[in-house]
Design a protein around this motif. Sequence first.
Motif, mmCIF file in Angstrom:
data_model
loop_
_atom_site.group_PDB
_atom_site.id
_atom_site.type_symbol
_atom_site.label_atom_id
_atom_site.label_comp_id
_atom_site.label_asym_id
_atom_site.label_seq_id
_atom_site.Cartn_x
_atom_site.Cartn_y
_atom_site.Cartn_z
ATOM 1 N N GLU A 306 26.978 30.473 41.907
ATOM 2 C CA GLU A 306 27.084 31.937 41.936
ATOM 3 C C GLU A 306 26.096 32.525 42.941
ATOM 4 O O GLU A 306 26.424 33.476 43.664
ATOM 5 C CB GLU A 306 26.816 32.503 40.540
ATOM 6 C CG GLU A 306 27.914 32.201 39.529
ATOM 7 C CD GLU A 306 27.655 32.874 38.199
ATOM 8 O OE1 GLU A 306 26.681 33.666 38.112
ATOM 9 O OE2 GLU A 306 28.420 32.614 37.259
ATOM 10 N N HIS A 310 27.367 34.751 46.114
ATOM 11 C CA HIS A 310 26.881 36.104 46.376
ATOM 12 C C HIS A 310 26.183 36.185 47.735
ATOM 13 O O HIS A 310 26.345 37.170 48.472
ATOM 14 C CB HIS A 310 25.920 36.541 45.264
ATOM 15 C CG HIS A 310 26.602 36.745 43.936
ATOM 16 N ND1 HIS A 310 27.876 37.248 43.820
ATOM 17 C CD2 HIS A 310 26.161 36.514 42.653
ATOM 18 C CE1 HIS A 310 28.215 37.327 42.541
ATOM 19 N NE2 HIS A 310 27.185 36.874 41.808
ATOM 20 N N ASP A 313 28.801 36.181 50.560
ATOM 21 C CA ASP A 313 29.436 37.498 50.708
ATOM 22 C C ASP A 313 28.487 38.494 51.377
ATOM 23 O O ASP A 313 28.902 39.289 52.239
ATOM 24 C CB ASP A 313 29.872 38.025 49.337
ATOM 25 C CG ASP A 313 30.997 37.187 48.729
ATOM 26 O OD1 ASP A 313 31.684 36.475 49.490
ATOM 27 O OD2 ASP A 313 31.175 37.246 47.494
#
Length: 402
Positions: A306, A310, A313
């Motif tokens: 995760e 993140h 992105d």
Amino acid sequence: MDGTSYYIPAAAMAVALAVKTPALIRSWRDPLLRSVCGLLTFAGLVFFFAAPPTIAEVNDATGITNVSAPLVYCLLSAFSASCLVLVVNWRGGPPEVTRRVNRRIIAGYSVVIVALITLFVLGDAPRERLVDLDTYYANTPYIREMIVLYLAALTVAGVAMNFMCGRWALQVRGWLRAGLLIIVTGYLFNLAYLATKFTAVIARWSGVNLDYLSSSAAPVLASAGAQISALGFCLPLACQRAGDSWHTWSTYRRLGPLWRELRAVSAHADRAVRISWWSPAELQVTQRESDIHDGMLSLYPYFDSEVRSHAYDAAVAAGSDPLQAQAEADAAMVTMAVRARAADPEGRVISSAEATAAPSASAEGPRDLVRMSIALRQSPVVAAARGRAGTRSGSDFHEPTR
């Protein structure tokens, strides 16, 4: 040129050969390296044995008057062949074609060498001439043919070298092109040397004395041509080696941030045996990459997909291309994992990971270690991830998702 002036270029060639010899011993099968060393060897021998003091010593030692003449002419022919072979190997191509061309060059100049020796044996040169044999015996049967043969063989090599190197220089750039143009310049001096020799010999055939062209002007041109050509051969190879070394050390330096980030969790800090600082650059880089991989392997249970997602992105949103964004995401995941590992001194996450069949760290594909290392130092995304990690307490770290 006086006698000692011949020894200066000979010494220069010997120094260059001494520098190349360790590499030749390590890589004897490298045809390019063998060709370079062969050229330097023959160039040095030509100047050493062409020096008037050496000519006199060789004649006295053998008891054969003017035996130095065919010796020097044979060495000049071998030098010409070595130049052509070096250019052929340097340019490359299908190995079988390269070997076939080299065999033809060597065979052709071997025939010339045999013919030079044969003509000297058939001829008669009873009076020793240290600097003007070419013109003094220009009208002597067989010796005349020997002189013309060696000059013709050198001319063929000089024209071929200028043609090959000049045409190749039009197709390449950088240091290679500079080296080829220097070689062309050197061989223009060599052709000027041959022109003065031919002029002096032909003048003798016509009953005109232009011996000074052969005995005074020609040696100066030959020395300049050989040294300029040697510089042209060595410059691209030396610059390429220097460039490779610079690239290797640059890679080593750029891996530093990632290596230091992982140092606390990598086993390399406790190694009893480390390579010395004077070890080759390639070995230093390999060692550093190995340390990084060891550190990342120990962190695998703490990698959080995760965090990586993140960070990826965020990097893309900040304008990074996919490869750069991937490196920034990997770097952010690593820096978070380092802090997660520090917050888990008892290794609870590791024990949990060992209880399950965790996939290999390589399953996610290869990582660009250099890009990751640079991202650790420069990326705002990684800095933000590091800042978030710093605000957490040890109990705040949860078991990562993978």
